[in-house]
Design a protein around this motif. Structure first.
Motif, PDB file in Angstrom:
ATOM      1  N   PHE A  76       0.816  -1.208   0.000  1.00 44.76           N
ATOM      2  CA  PHE A  76       0.000   0.000   0.000  1.00 44.76           C
ATOM      3  C   PHE A  76       0.853   1.263   0.000  1.00 44.76           C
ATOM      4  CE2 PHE A  76      -2.559  -3.449   1.535  1.00 44.76           C
ATOM      5  CZ  PHE A  76      -3.726  -3.294   0.816  1.00 44.76           C
ATOM      6  N   SER A  77       2.129   1.123   0.345  1.00 41.47           N
ATOM      7  CA  SER A  77       3.038   2.258   0.228  1.00 41.47           C
ATOM      8  C   SER A  77       3.123   2.728  -1.217  1.00 41.47           C
ATOM      9  CB  SER A  77       4.434   1.863   0.727  1.00 41.47           C
ATOM     10  OG  SER A  77       4.939   0.760  -0.009  1.00 41.47           O
ATOM     11  N   GLN A  78       2.782   1.868  -2.168  1.00 42.42           N
ATOM     12  CA  GLN A  78       2.818   2.213  -3.584  1.00 42.42           C
ATOM     13  C   GLN A  78       1.435   2.535  -4.148  1.00 42.42           C
ATOM     14  OE1 GLN A  78       4.861  -0.909  -5.736  1.00 42.42           O
ATOM     15  NE2 GLN A  78       6.481  -1.057  -4.208  1.00 42.42           N
ATOM     16  N   THR A  79       0.391   1.979  -3.567  1.00 39.86           N
ATOM     17  CA  THR A  79      -0.942   2.129  -4.166  1.00 39.86           C
ATOM     18  C   THR A  79      -1.857   3.109  -3.439  1.00 39.86           C
ATOM     19  OG1 THR A  79      -1.913   0.288  -2.907  1.00 39.86           O
ATOM     20  CG2 THR A  79      -0.817  -0.258  -4.989  1.00 39.86           C
ATOM     21  N   ALA A  80      -1.626   3.326  -2.151  1.00 47.06           N
ATOM     22  CA  ALA A  80      -2.581   4.127  -1.367  1.00 47.06           C
ATOM     23  C   ALA A  80      -2.589   5.592  -1.787  1.00 47.06           C
ATOM     24  CB  ALA A  80      -2.262   4.005   0.123  1.00 47.06           C
ATOM     25  N   GLU A  81      -1.410   6.174  -1.982  1.00 44.09           N
ATOM     26  CA  GLU A  81      -1.363   7.611  -2.265  1.00 44.09           C
ATOM     27  C   GLU A  81      -2.074   7.985  -3.563  1.00 44.09           C
ATOM     28  OE1 GLU A  81       1.767  11.364  -2.474  1.00 44.09           O
ATOM     29  OE2 GLU A  81       2.460   9.379  -1.864  1.00 44.09           O
TER      30      GLU A  81
END
Length: 351
Positions: A76-81
């Motif tokens: 999610f460090s890659q997809t959440a933002e």
């Protein structure tokens, strides 16, 4: 109201999609891999969409007419933002099943934007961090002047490939605690102690779990640590790994480790049914008064299925939830975990 499961072709996303279909719900299944998403959607007789998160216009178009997104695509460090910003722009509620501290902090930093857009941002609507967040909130209710909060869980859920990849990313960052209101970087294997999670006393070690962020926002308690059971050998290995963290952060090394993590398969239904989780928390005030809370829950993946669907259904049914960033207990109440299948009541004691 149209809603979406993004990352529906992943291990946990597929479990949630199958349960949603079983309940007669009609989420749009989405993800980057058109072939696997469309195949699952055809099997479950559900609509599907395919788009990545790096193309802003494609992402915004993919969210058109969608009232809520449940993001199951990790790390999610890659997809959440990108998904959070697109949801704010599109006025779409955002949920995910992360346990990553950075994602929780991102959501809190975007709270005012979410409020203006009249949408809910609530990451962590799975085992990360529903049960520990509810325990934290209940301890705060029991001991309102608590200054220190320690949380932990004993879960033998195993790892999915997404969780394994997230773990690889976390190794390069080391540990995290909250001290005097601020998130503080510490070494892997920072502290150890003996804890009775509810199934006997075990040796345990600190980990950088999401509650380092969320418990503070849920309770206002300024000192937070999170523990899991471990062995003395594992703790020694964790502490030794601190010396290798600069190497673990190299792109090539991360790529190799994530490639191996991608081969991990999560537990099957029979295995999940045999692996309950035990959640524990302890709050202490300046006078030294201490209260302890414990709750037994379903397997972590099973709780993630029921928890995420419960939050999604609640938001879609309730029309007047004020916009902003939430934690699970702030949105659903400290008794939320008790209402999920396989969970008992939170038990409060002084030991």
């Amino acid at each position: 109201m149209p809603w979406m499961i993004y990352g529906a072709n992943g291990y946990t996303g597929e479990l949630i999609a199958r349960e949603a279909a079983k309940r007669g719900l009609r989420p749009i299944l989405a993800g980057r891999n058109a072939a696997t998403v469309e195949a699952l959607a055809a099997e479950l007789n559900l609509p599907s969409r395919s788009f990545g998160l790096q193309d802003e216009s494609a992402l915004f178009e993919g969210l058109q007419d969608v009232d809520l997104v449940l993001n199951c695509a990790g790390p999610f460090s890659q997809t959440a933002e990108p998904m959070m910003f697109a949801c704010i722009q599109n006025k779409t509620h955002y949920l995910d099943i992360t346990g990553e501290i950075s994602v929780f902090e991102l959501a809190q930093s975007l709270s005012s934007k979410a409020r203006k857009a009249k949408i809910v941002l609530c990451p962590g609507v799975g085992f990360d961090v529903i049960p520990t967040d509810c325990v934290a909130a209940r301890l705060k209710e029991t001991l309102p002047d608590a200054t220190h909060l320690t949380l932990g869980f004993d879960s033998r859920s195993g790892l999915s490939s997404g969780t394994a990849k997230t773990t690889v990313e976390a190794m390069k960052l080391g540990g995290r605690i909250r001290a005097d209101g601020e998130i503080k970087a510490v070494g892997l294997g920072y502290k150890t102690r003996d804890i009775n999670f509810g199934n006997g006393t075990k040796f345990a070690v600190t980990i950088p779990w999401g509650d380092v962020s969320t418990a503070f926002h849920s309770t206002g308690i300024r000192n937070v640590e999170v523990y899991i059971p471990s062995s003395a050998k594992s703790v020694r290995m964790m502490r030794a790994a601190n010396l290798a963290r600069p190497i673990l952060g190299l792109g090539l090394v991360q790529g190799i480790l994530k490639s191996q993590a991608g081969k991990v398969e999560g537990p099957n239904e029979e295995q999940r049914g045999k692996m309950p989780a035990y959640v524990w928390g302890e709050a202490r005030n300046e006078a030294g008064q201490t209260v302890v809370a414990r709750v037994k829950t379903a397997n972590g993946y099973s709780l993630t299925i029921t928890g995420s669907l419960a939050v999604a259904s609640y938001i879609l049914m309730e029309k007047n939830i004020p916009g902003g960033a939430y934690t699970p207990s702030k949105l659903m109440g400290s008794d939320f975990v008790e209402r999920l299948d396989g969970s008992g009541k939170i038990q409060i004691s002084d030991v």
